[in-house]
Design a protein around this motif. Structure first.
Motif, short mmCIF file in Angstrom:
data_model
loop_
_atom_site.label_atom_id
_atom_site.label_comp_id
_atom_site.label_asym_id
_atom_site.label_seq_id
_atom_site.Cartn_x
_atom_site.Cartn_y
_atom_site.Cartn_z
N LEU A 41 42.37 44.35 37.21
CA LEU A 41 43.03 43.18 36.63
C LEU A 41 43.04 43.29 35.12
O LEU A 41 42.02 43.58 34.50
N SER A 42 44.19 43.07 34.53
CA SER A 42 44.32 43.09 33.08
C SER A 42 44.07 41.69 32.53
O SER A 42 44.45 40.69 33.16
N GLU A 43 43.47 41.60 31.38
CA GLU A 43 43.26 40.30 30.74
C GLU A 43 44.59 39.67 30.33
O GLU A 43 44.67 38.47 30.11
N ASP A 44 45.65 40.49 30.24
CA ASP A 44 46.97 39.99 29.88
C ASP A 44 47.76 39.47 31.08
O ASP A 44 48.83 38.91 30.91
N ASP A 45 47.25 39.67 32.28
CA ASP A 45 47.90 39.19 33.50
C ASP A 45 48.02 37.66 33.42
O ASP A 45 47.07 36.99 33.03
N PRO A 46 49.17 37.09 33.80
CA PRO A 46 49.34 35.63 33.73
C PRO A 46 48.30 34.85 34.53
O PRO A 46 47.82 33.80 34.07
N CYS A 72 30.99 37.76 37.10
CA CYS A 72 31.69 37.93 38.38
C CYS A 72 30.73 38.43 39.46
O CYS A 72 30.85 38.06 40.63
N LEU A 73 29.77 39.26 39.09
CA LEU A 73 28.85 39.83 40.06
C LEU A 73 28.02 38.77 40.77
O LEU A 73 27.72 38.90 41.95
N ASN A 74 27.68 37.68 40.09
CA ASN A 74 26.90 36.63 40.74
C ASN A 74 27.76 35.42 41.13
O ASN A 74 27.24 34.34 41.35
N CYS A 75 29.06 35.63 41.24
CA CYS A 75 30.00 34.58 41.66
C CYS A 75 30.26 34.69 43.17
O CYS A 75 30.35 35.80 43.72
N LEU A 76 30.39 33.58 43.81
CA LEU A 76 30.66 33.54 45.25
C LEU A 76 32.02 34.14 45.60
O LEU A 76 32.21 34.68 46.69
N SER A 82 28.13 44.50 46.47
CA SER A 82 27.58 45.85 46.29
C SER A 82 28.38 46.65 45.26
O SER A 82 27.92 47.69 44.80
N ALA A 83 29.57 46.17 44.87
CA ALA A 83 30.38 46.85 43.86
C ALA A 83 29.81 46.50 42.49
O ALA A 83 29.92 45.36 42.04
N GLN A 84 29.19 47.45 41.83
CA GLN A 84 28.46 47.19 40.60
C GLN A 84 29.31 47.25 39.33
O GLN A 84 28.91 46.69 38.32
N ASP A 85 30.45 47.91 39.34
CA ASP A 85 31.29 48.01 38.14
C ASP A 85 32.55 47.14 38.26
O ASP A 85 32.75 46.23 37.48
N TRP A 86 33.37 47.46 39.22
CA TRP A 86 34.61 46.72 39.48
C TRP A 86 34.66 46.40 40.96
O TRP A 86 34.33 47.24 41.78
N GLY A 87 35.09 45.19 41.30
CA GLY A 87 35.14 44.80 42.70
C GLY A 87 36.22 43.77 42.96
O GLY A 87 36.80 43.21 42.04
N VAL A 91 40.06 35.24 44.14
CA VAL A 91 40.97 34.51 43.26
C VAL A 91 42.14 35.39 42.84
O VAL A 91 43.25 34.91 42.65
N PHE A 92 41.89 36.68 42.69
CA PHE A 92 42.90 37.64 42.27
C PHE A 92 43.12 38.68 43.37
O PHE A 92 42.63 39.81 43.28
N PRO A 93 43.83 38.32 44.45
CA PRO A 93 44.00 39.25 45.57
C PRO A 93 44.74 40.53 45.15
O PRO A 93 45.69 40.48 44.38
N GLY A 94 44.24 41.65 45.67
CA GLY A 94 44.86 42.94 45.38
C GLY A 94 44.46 43.53 44.05
O GLY A 94 44.96 44.58 43.66
N LYS A 95 43.58 42.89 43.33
CA LYS A 95 43.13 43.37 42.02
C LYS A 95 41.61 43.47 42.00
O LYS A 95 40.91 42.78 42.73
N LEU A 96 41.11 44.34 41.15
CA LEU A 96 39.67 44.49 40.95
C LEU A 96 39.30 43.82 39.64
O LEU A 96 40.01 43.94 38.64
N VAL A 97 38.18 43.11 39.62
CA VAL A 97 37.69 42.47 38.40
C VAL A 97 36.38 43.14 37.99
O VAL A 97 35.68 43.71 38.81
N SER A 98 36.07 43.04 36.73
CA SER A 98 34.84 43.62 36.22
C SER A 98 33.64 42.82 36.72
O SER A 98 33.67 41.58 36.71
N ALA A 99 32.60 43.51 37.14
CA ALA A 99 31.39 42.83 37.59
C ALA A 99 30.75 42.04 36.45
O ALA A 99 30.09 41.03 36.68
#
Length: 109
Positions: A41-46, A72-76, A82-87, A91-99
């Protein structure tokens, strides 16, 4: 002659049936690789901008909804803890967010 045709049909049925059973596990291999093909996910994404998403939670320190320690890592909504970097995030289907990221949709795990 009819008996022989029935035997061949039965053999043919069993032969192709076994090929079909062998093909099922092989077909499933393509489905498991789709999660790895998701983009970050880009921070520029709407959608990200609408929820004030940032890759580094410390950058959200000035936001009134942010509390120390929220990532994000401790968010429900972070669906693979188990994804420690990006997961993935629901809220953002089809995208990975930073942990280490944060957004206003954060919910305690």
């Amino acid at each position: 002659m009819k008996d022989r045709d029935n035997t061949l049909s039965r053999r043919r049925f069993l032969k192709f049936g076994s090929y079909g059973l062998l093909a099922v596990p092989v077909a499933g291999l393509g489905w498991t690789t789709t999660a790895k093909a998701m983009e970050r996910l880009s921070e520029d994404d709407p959608a990200a901008q609408a929820l004030n998403y940032v890759h580094d939670a410390s950058a959200a320190a000035g936001h009134p909804a942010y509390e120390e320690g929220q990532t994000c890592l401790n968010c429900l909504l972070y669906t693979d803890a188990s994804a420690q970097d990006w997961g993935p995030c629901s809220v953002f289907p089809g995208k990975l967010v930073s942990a280490n990221g944060w957004c206003t949709a954060w919910v305690a795990r």
